[in-house]
Design a protein around this motif. Structure first.
Motif, PDB file in Angstrom:
ATOM      1  N   ALA A 126     -50.145  25.201  -2.769  1.00  0.00           N
ATOM      2  CA  ALA A 126     -49.915  26.546  -2.246  1.00  0.00           C
ATOM      3  C   ALA A 126     -49.176  27.414  -3.256  1.00  0.00           C
ATOM      4  CB  ALA A 126     -49.116  26.468  -0.945  1.00  0.00           C
ATOM      5  N   GLY A 127     -48.232  26.822  -3.971  1.00  0.00           N
ATOM      6  CA  GLY A 127     -47.503  27.573  -4.966  1.00  0.00           C
ATOM      7  C   GLY A 127     -48.392  28.055  -6.104  1.00  0.00           C
ATOM      8  N   ILE A 128     -49.265  27.181  -6.589  1.00  0.00           N
ATOM      9  CA  ILE A 128     -50.168  27.568  -7.689  1.00  0.00           C
ATOM     10  C   ILE A 128     -51.188  28.588  -7.208  1.00  0.00           C
ATOM     11  CG2 ILE A 128     -51.857  26.722  -9.355  1.00  0.00           C
ATOM     12  CD1 ILE A 128     -48.843  25.995  -9.840  1.00  0.00           C
ATOM     13  N   TRP A 129     -51.703  28.419  -5.992  1.00  0.00           N
ATOM     14  CA  TRP A 129     -52.607  29.428  -5.438  1.00  0.00           C
ATOM     15  C   TRP A 129     -51.902  30.778  -5.350  1.00  0.00           C
ATOM     16  CZ3 TRP A 129     -52.221  32.426  -0.994  1.00  0.00           C
ATOM     17  CH2 TRP A 129     -53.356  33.186  -0.695  1.00  0.00           C
ATOM     18  N   SER A 130     -50.640  30.780  -4.907  1.00  0.00           N
ATOM     19  CA  SER A 130     -49.889  32.033  -4.815  1.00  0.00           C
ATOM     20  C   SER A 130     -49.750  32.691  -6.185  1.00  0.00           C
ATOM     21  CB  SER A 130     -48.505  31.773  -4.216  1.00  0.00           C
ATOM     22  OG  SER A 130     -48.594  31.280  -2.892  1.00  0.00           O
ATOM     23  N   LEU A 131     -49.538  31.885  -7.221  1.00  0.00           N
ATOM     24  CA  LEU A 131     -49.477  32.447  -8.573  1.00  0.00           C
ATOM     25  C   LEU A 131     -50.788  33.132  -8.952  1.00  0.00           C
ATOM     26  CD1 LEU A 131     -47.687  29.717 -10.752  1.00  0.00           C
ATOM     27  CD2 LEU A 131     -46.813  31.988 -10.149  1.00  0.00           C
ATOM     28  N   THR A 132     -51.913  32.517  -8.580  1.00  0.00           N
ATOM     29  CA  THR A 132     -53.212  33.061  -8.986  1.00  0.00           C
ATOM     30  C   THR A 132     -53.545  34.370  -8.282  1.00  0.00           C
ATOM     31  OG1 THR A 132     -54.497  31.835  -7.317  1.00  0.00           O
ATOM     32  CG2 THR A 132     -54.089  30.740  -9.441  1.00  0.00           C
ATOM     33  N   VAL A 133     -52.934  34.631  -7.100  1.00  0.00           N
ATOM     34  CA  VAL A 133     -53.199  35.896  -6.399  1.00  0.00           C
ATOM     35  C   VAL A 133     -52.060  36.892  -6.580  1.00  0.00           C
ATOM     36  CG1 VAL A 133     -54.713  34.809  -4.714  1.00  0.00           C
ATOM     37  CG2 VAL A 133     -52.278  35.044  -4.177  1.00  0.00           C
ATOM     38  N   GLY A 134     -51.125  36.569  -7.477  1.00  0.00           N
ATOM     39  CA  GLY A 134     -50.069  37.511  -7.817  1.00  0.00           C
ATOM     40  C   GLY A 134     -48.879  37.528  -6.890  1.00  0.00           C
ATOM     41  N   ASP A 135     -48.765  36.534  -5.992  1.00  0.00           N
ATOM     42  CA  ASP A 135     -47.637  36.476  -5.064  1.00  0.00           C
ATOM     43  C   ASP A 135     -46.558  35.569  -5.663  1.00  0.00           C
ATOM     44  OD1 ASP A 135     -45.878  36.323  -2.973  1.00  0.00           O
ATOM     45  OD2 ASP A 135     -47.307  35.572  -1.493  1.00  0.00           O
ATOM     46  N   THR A 136     -45.814  36.112  -6.587  1.00  0.00           N
ATOM     47  CA  THR A 136     -44.846  35.286  -7.319  1.00  0.00           C
ATOM     48  C   THR A 136     -43.665  34.874  -6.447  1.00  0.00           C
ATOM     49  OG1 THR A 136     -43.808  37.318  -8.155  1.00  0.00           O
ATOM     50  CG2 THR A 136     -45.449  36.261  -9.565  1.00  0.00           C
ATOM     51  N   THR A 137     -43.304  35.681  -5.464  1.00  0.00           N
ATOM     52  CA  THR A 137     -42.182  35.324  -4.585  1.00  0.00           C
ATOM     53  C   THR A 137     -42.492  34.050  -3.804  1.00  0.00           C
ATOM     54  OG1 THR A 137     -41.515  37.645  -4.353  1.00  0.00           O
ATOM     55  CG2 THR A 137     -40.719  36.090  -2.690  1.00  0.00           C
ATOM     56  N   SER A 138     -43.669  33.999  -3.179  1.00  0.00           N
ATOM     57  CA  SER A 138     -44.065  32.793  -2.442  1.00  0.00           C
ATOM     58  C   SER A 138     -44.228  31.611  -3.390  1.00  0.00           C
ATOM     59  CB  SER A 138     -45.375  33.039  -1.683  1.00  0.00           C
ATOM     60  OG  SER A 138     -45.184  33.992  -0.662  1.00  0.00           O
ATOM     61  N   ALA A 139     -44.794  31.876  -4.561  1.00  0.00           N
ATOM     62  CA  ALA A 139     -44.999  30.795  -5.523  1.00  0.00           C
ATOM     63  C   ALA A 139     -43.676  30.136  -5.900  1.00  0.00           C
ATOM     64  CB  ALA A 139     -45.697  31.340  -6.769  1.00  0.00           C
ATOM     65  N   GLU A 140     -42.668  30.931  -6.162  1.00  0.00           N
ATOM     66  CA  GLU A 140     -41.369  30.377  -6.535  1.00  0.00           C
ATOM     67  C   GLU A 140     -40.775  29.537  -5.415  1.00  0.00           C
ATOM     68  OE1 GLU A 140     -39.096  33.779  -7.618  1.00  0.00           O
ATOM     69  OE2 GLU A 140     -40.165  34.096  -9.529  1.00  0.00           O
ATOM     70  N   LEU A 141     -40.914  30.001  -4.169  1.00  0.00           N
ATOM     71  CA  LEU A 141     -40.402  29.244  -3.031  1.00  0.00           C
ATOM     72  C   LEU A 141     -41.107  27.899  -2.894  1.00  0.00           C
ATOM     73  CD1 LEU A 141     -39.951  31.942  -0.235  1.00  0.00           C
ATOM     74  CD2 LEU A 141     -38.166  30.489  -1.188  1.00  0.00           C
ATOM     75  N   PHE A 142     -42.446  27.911  -2.929  1.00  0.00           N
ATOM     76  CA  PHE A 142     -43.206  26.675  -2.780  1.00  0.00           C
ATOM     77  C   PHE A 142     -42.876  25.686  -3.894  1.00  0.00           C
ATOM     78  CE2 PHE A 142     -46.340  29.021  -0.065  1.00  0.00           C
ATOM     79  CZ  PHE A 142     -46.332  28.140   1.012  1.00  0.00           C
ATOM     80  N   LEU A 143     -42.798  26.159  -5.107  1.00  0.00           N
ATOM     81  CA  LEU A 143     -42.569  25.258  -6.235  1.00  0.00           C
ATOM     82  C   LEU A 143     -41.139  24.724  -6.251  1.00  0.00           C
ATOM     83  CD1 LEU A 143     -44.631  27.121  -8.986  1.00  0.00           C
ATOM     84  CD2 LEU A 143     -45.283  25.071  -7.688  1.00  0.00           C
ATOM     85  N   GLU A 144     -40.183  25.558  -5.866  1.00  0.00           N
ATOM     86  CA  GLU A 144     -38.813  25.060  -5.769  1.00  0.00           C
ATOM     87  C   GLU A 144     -38.702  24.027  -4.665  1.00  0.00           C
ATOM     88  OE1 GLU A 144     -34.206  26.580  -5.065  1.00  0.00           O
ATOM     89  OE2 GLU A 144     -35.823  28.059  -5.189  1.00  0.00           O
ATOM     90  N   PHE A 145     -39.359  24.291  -3.535  1.00  0.00           N
ATOM     91  CA  PHE A 145     -39.348  23.335  -2.432  1.00  0.00           C
ATOM     92  C   PHE A 145     -39.965  22.001  -2.883  1.00  0.00           C
ATOM     93  CE2 PHE A 145     -41.089  21.310   1.333  1.00  0.00           C
ATOM     94  CZ  PHE A 145     -40.035  21.383   2.235  1.00  0.00           C
ATOM     95  N   ALA A 146     -41.113  22.088  -3.562  1.00  0.00           N
ATOM     96  CA  ALA A 146     -41.779  20.877  -4.030  1.00  0.00           C
ATOM     97  C   ALA A 146     -40.876  20.064  -4.959  1.00  0.00           C
ATOM     98  CB  ALA A 146     -43.069  21.248  -4.752  1.00  0.00           C
ATOM     99  N   ALA A 147     -40.110  20.754  -5.774  1.00  0.00           N
ATOM    100  CA  ALA A 147     -39.241  20.055  -6.727  1.00  0.00           C
ATOM    101  C   ALA A 147     -38.150  19.247  -6.022  1.00  0.00           C
ATOM    102  CB  ALA A 147     -38.594  21.067  -7.677  1.00  0.00           C
ATOM    103  N   HIS A 148     -37.861  19.584  -4.756  1.00  0.00           N
ATOM    104  CA  HIS A 148     -36.798  18.897  -4.024  1.00  0.00           C
ATOM    105  C   HIS A 148     -37.321  17.807  -3.094  1.00  0.00           C
ATOM    106  CE1 HIS A 148     -33.703  21.415  -5.576  1.00  0.00           C
ATOM    107  NE2 HIS A 148     -34.103  22.514  -4.973  1.00  0.00           N
ATOM    108  N   THR A 149     -38.658  17.628  -3.013  1.00  0.00           N
ATOM    109  CA  THR A 149     -39.180  16.626  -2.080  1.00  0.00           C
ATOM    110  C   THR A 149     -38.984  15.216  -2.631  1.00  0.00           C
ATOM    111  OG1 THR A 149     -41.407  16.820  -3.058  1.00  0.00           O
ATOM    112  CG2 THR A 149     -40.900  18.189  -1.141  1.00  0.00           C
TER     113      THR A 149
END
Length: 307
Positions: A284-307
């Motif tokens: 979801a984070g990478i998809w968000s990057l591809t559609v220009g939604d950097t705010t969501s992308a950062e949240l998803f990727l930060e969350f993933a880093a903590h799993t």
């Protein structure tokens, strides 16, 4: 039948243009005429357009010929939404919104009306997760024979292919996402090597897709149905309200506690839940990057880093 102008909510227009490109723009242009046709066909009287409405669908509150309240839902037909009607028919109102009529070829559904302004997001997080887990457990049933639904194996496999392709995009390198992408690809490959169970899954289950109703305390809406293991479905719920966990002291411990509690609440293997949560958050984070939604992308990727 209606004196209500069929207009497109701002969020829906923005999302479909950004996410679906030309097909989305074409659907938006045709939507008012499409909806007006179904109002006549099903003898409905429109009361109002739901604002902000669905992320990818137009929802109109209507009355049936006998005065019964209902909701007309119309959206762009995609591979993810094509079998929504089939899942709702199989659940037949059991822990999910009841379908009253449908034209699957045009992704138009007539549904019982729920309290669209009251979702599980209105509850404190702990209570919302308890209610959500209860709804999910009732939705997880055996799929019908010769069902039309995609499997988790096939769908997640296609997402892995896309993720592998997107790995080479400059935005991924710029976001320092390559280690997470590689971990997600490796983890999902191990998960897909076995299929421990086969249930009908909601596919897009989160607090916003569970609404209050008069018939039951909470009912699920907007399935993107799949058949496969429960941990895959639970993983999207684990991603819910990410900003709350990430803003808490010790976010990594908070994420791990959530995964443990969710896994225990529905008796799902914690490590498989952790793996699918990682994969779905990274994808979801990478998809968000591809559609220009950097705010969501950062949240998803930060969350993933903590799993």
């Amino acid at each position: 039948m209606s004196s209500v102008a069929i207009t497109i909510p701002e969020r829906l227009e923005r999302n479909l243009r950004a996410w679906e490109g030309e097909p989305g723009a074409a659907w938006l242009a045709a939507a008012p005429t499409l909806v007006a046709g179904y109002l006549d066909r099903w003898h409905l009287t429109a009361e109002r357009i739901v604002e902000p409405g669905g992320q990818i669908s137009l929802v109109v509150y209507v009355r049936r010929a006998d005065g019964t309240p209902a909701a007309l839902k119309a959206g762009l037909l995609t591979v993810e939404t094509a079998e929504e009607h089939a899942a709702l028919a199989h659940w037949n109102g059991h822990s999910a919104v009841r379908m009253l009529d449908a034209d699957p070829a045009h992704a138009v559904l007539l549904l019982e009306r729920l309290h669209g302004d009251i979702s599980l997001r209105s509850l404190p997080e702990a209570k919302a997760n308890l209610e959500a887990a209860s709804v999910l457990q009732r939705l997880w049933v055996e799929p019908p024979p010769d069902h039309p639904f995609r499997t988790v194996t096939a769908y997640a496999g296609s997402l892995r292919d896309l993720l592998r392709t997107r790995r080479d995009l400059p935005v991924c390198a710029a976001a320092n996402a390559l280690p997470l992408i590689d971990e997600a690809l490796e983890t999902s490959a191990a998960l897909l090597a076995s299929e421990p169970e086969r249930f009908l899954l909601h596919g897009d289950f989160h607090h916003g897709n569970v609404l209050a109703s008069d018939r039951a305390p909470w009912l699920a809406i907007d399935p993107k149905p799949l058949v496969g293991e429960r941990a895959y479905d639970l993983a999207w719920l684990a991603n819910d309200r990410m900003e709350t966990l990430l803003g808490s002291p010790g976010p990594e411990a908070a994420v791990r506690r959530r995964l443990q509690r969710l896994a225990d609440s529905v008796e799902v293997d914690r490590e498989r839940l952790r793996g699918w949560t990682l994969f779905r958050a990274v994808e979801a984070g990478i998809w968000s990057l591809t559609v220009g939604d950097t705010t969501s992308a950062e949240l998803f990727l930060e969350f993933a880093a903590h799993t």
